[in-house]
Design a protein around this motif. Structure first.
Motif, PDB file in Angstrom:
ATOM      1  N   UNK A 102      30.154  -9.399  -7.423  1.00  0.00           N
ATOM      2  CA  UNK A 102      30.860  -9.663  -6.165  1.00  0.00           C
ATOM      3  C   UNK A 102      30.237  -8.791  -5.080  1.00  0.00           C
ATOM      4  N   UNK A 103      29.945  -9.389  -3.927  1.00  0.00           N
ATOM      5  CA  UNK A 103      29.342  -8.631  -2.830  1.00  0.00           C
ATOM      6  C   UNK A 103      28.143  -9.387  -2.278  1.00  0.00           C
ATOM      7  N   UNK A 104      27.661  -8.891  -1.125  1.00  0.00           N
ATOM      8  CA  UNK A 104      26.572  -9.612  -0.450  1.00  0.00           C
ATOM      9  C   UNK A 104      25.219  -9.039  -0.852  1.00  0.00           C
ATOM     10  N   UNK A 105      24.882  -9.172  -2.117  1.00  0.00           N
ATOM     11  CA  UNK A 105      23.591  -8.683  -2.602  1.00  0.00           C
ATOM     12  C   UNK A 105      22.528  -9.734  -2.301  1.00  0.00           C
ATOM     13  N   UNK A 106      21.278  -9.282  -2.109  1.00  0.00           N
ATOM     14  CA  UNK A 106      20.228 -10.269  -1.794  1.00  0.00           C
ATOM     15  C   UNK A 106      19.818 -11.045  -3.061  1.00  0.00           C
ATOM     16  N   UNK A 107      20.175 -10.528  -4.224  1.00  0.00           N
ATOM     17  CA  UNK A 107      19.815 -11.199  -5.482  1.00  0.00           C
ATOM     18  C   UNK A 107      21.024 -11.949  -6.050  1.00  0.00           C
ATOM     19  N   UNK A 108      20.725 -12.948  -6.871  1.00  0.00           N
ATOM     20  CA  UNK A 108      21.770 -13.755  -7.501  1.00  0.00           C
ATOM     21  C   UNK A 108      22.212 -13.102  -8.807  1.00  0.00           C
ATOM     22  N   UNK A 109      23.354 -13.534  -9.279  1.00  0.00           N
ATOM     23  CA  UNK A 109      23.897 -13.031 -10.553  1.00  0.00           C
ATOM     24  C   UNK A 109      22.910 -13.273 -11.698  1.00  0.00           C
ATOM     25  N   UNK A 110      22.241 -14.412 -11.646  1.00  0.00           N
ATOM     26  CA  UNK A 110      21.296 -14.755 -12.715  1.00  0.00           C
ATOM     27  C   UNK A 110      20.156 -13.732 -12.795  1.00  0.00           C
ATOM     28  N   UNK A 111      19.726 -13.241 -11.632  1.00  0.00           N
ATOM     29  CA  UNK A 111      18.648 -12.235 -11.622  1.00  0.00           C
ATOM     30  C   UNK A 111      19.145 -10.929 -12.218  1.00  0.00           C
ATOM     31  N   UNK A 112      20.390 -10.586 -11.927  1.00  0.00           N
ATOM     32  CA  UNK A 112      20.954  -9.352 -12.500  1.00  0.00           C
ATOM     33  C   UNK A 112      21.047  -9.497 -14.022  1.00  0.00           C
ATOM     34  N   UNK A 113      21.365 -10.699 -14.454  1.00  0.00           N
ATOM     35  CA  UNK A 113      21.472 -10.952 -15.898  1.00  0.00           C
ATOM     36  C   UNK A 113      20.101 -10.802 -16.567  1.00  0.00           C
TER      37      UNK A 113
END
Ligand SMILES: C[S@@+](CC[C@H](N)C(=O)[O-])C[C@H]1O[C@@H](n2cnc3c(N)ncnc32)[C@H](O)[C@@H]1O
Length: 343
Positions: A102-113
């Motif tokens: 949650x939040x305005x990160x420049x990356x998507x959740x999939x990239x964090x995964x």
């Protein structure tokens, strides 16, 4: 609910509460075993692998996630602790990754995964299987703004989806919130507990289980509702827990004798679900009057409402005194658990 959950954790498990944040309690219990899964006011329990307040919203966070996952935790120790709660799987373990963001990160959740997977790839055994269902081990990463927390999930879905609650209704309470209200009510063995607007019976069921979980004996449960279907749902739900007495009634005029109830638990109607045909203040005042009449002099009522100001204004006319309150979020909306006693 963090305040209530912290109190339950300390009382049941001992140890130390290290930190709380919205929706989160970080604690170090005296021991790690299956008793962790008996907590009733939390929805999930994790072994903390690493945590940070240092995310930047920028792409370099992905490098941090990979690096921290690979280097910060002692995974062998964490897995040994996991096996203390869930027996070590036979054969090659299957694992699964869950990432919430949650939040305005420049990356998507999939990239964090993917970053989490790369970090784990450097530490977990290459033969481990990546599985979508019935994983032996779940690695979770939760990102909220600058905060990231990575852990191994100890709880299963049964912890939040209570198996006893088979009948669901609109506006039915989440069981952990009901358990939180039961906690606030300071229940003792032998008490008579009443829910004048019982819906599917969530509060009464969780009250009974809260006392059982703490090994403190039985309660006498009584509930009612204006809606016959609700009463039927409550009866069916409570059947597997030892039952209770259920009646069709109007909470503004309870067919219950004076001063015979120890505790009242009630999720008051509020917001768009309210449709009784008089204004909320009048409903609250009349319901509180009945609560006062049926409560013993040292009794307590714990009510939940998103209209705390109306509840507080209505209480004096019913000679009920607010003595404690706790703010919670229900489906993203703020609400208040208000504890009242005859004043
Ligand atoms: C917010 S719901 C309670 C949900 C319940 N705690 C559960 O988890 O299912 C409110 C309930 O109050 C009942 N209700 C509304 N006005 C009432 C009244 N005057 N007397 C009795 N019940 C009432 C509704 O029929 C509804 O089931």
């Amino acid at each position: 609910m963090e305040e209530i959950s912290s109190a339950e954790i300390s009382q049941r498990l001992g140890g130390e509460i290290l930190r709380t944040a919205p929706g989160l309690v970080v604690f170090r219990p005296d021991r790690i075993d299956r008793e962790l899964l008996e907590l009733r006011t939390v929805e999930d329990v994790f072994l903390l692998a690493w945590g940070s307040d240092g995310l930047t919203y920028r792409a370099k966070d992905l490098d941090f996630i990979e690096k921290w996952t690979a280097t910060k935790p002692d995974w062998a120790k964490l897995l040994a602790l996991h096996h203390a709660v869930h027996p070590k799987p036979k054969g090659t373990p299957g694992y699964w990754l869950v990432v919430q963001q949650a939040g305005k990160h420049v990356y998507q959740r999939q990239s964090a995964r993917q970053a989490l997977a790369r970090g784990l790839g450097k530490t977990i055994h290459p033969k481990w299987r990546f599985v979508e269902e019935n994983a032996d081990i779940e690695f979770w990463l939760t990102i909220e703004g600058t905060q990231a927390i990575c852990g191994l999930r100890l709880s299963t879905r049964e912890m939040r989806h209570r198996t006893w609650k088979r009948e669901h209704r609109a506006a039915s309470l989440r069981p952990v919130v009901a358990a939180g209200m039961a906690w606030q009510a300071d229940l003792q063995a032998g008490m008579v507990v009443l829910d004048p607007m019982c819906g599917a019976g969530t509060l009464l069921g969780e009250a009974r289980l809260m006392l059982q979980a703490h090994g403190r004996g039985k309660l006498q449960l009584m509930g009612g509702d204006v809606d016959l279907d609700a009463i039927e749902s409550a009866r069916l739900n409570l059947r597997s827990l030892g039952g209770g007495e259920f009646f069709r009634w109007d909470a503004r005029k309870l067919p219950v004798a004076e001063h015979c109830v120890d505790r009242i638990l009630c999720n008051l109607p509020f917001g768009i679900t309210y449709g009784v045909g008089e204004d909320l203040g009048a409903l609250y005042t009349r319901s509180f009057r009945e609560m006062r009449r049926v409560l013993k002099s040292h009794g307590l009522a714990v009510v939940l409402t998103s209209e705390a100001a109306i509840a507080r204004e209505s209480a004096p006319a019913a000679r009920m005194k607010p003595v404690a309150s706790c703010r919670v979020r229900i489906l993203g909306q703020p609400a208040t658990m208000l504890t009242l006693r005859p004043g």
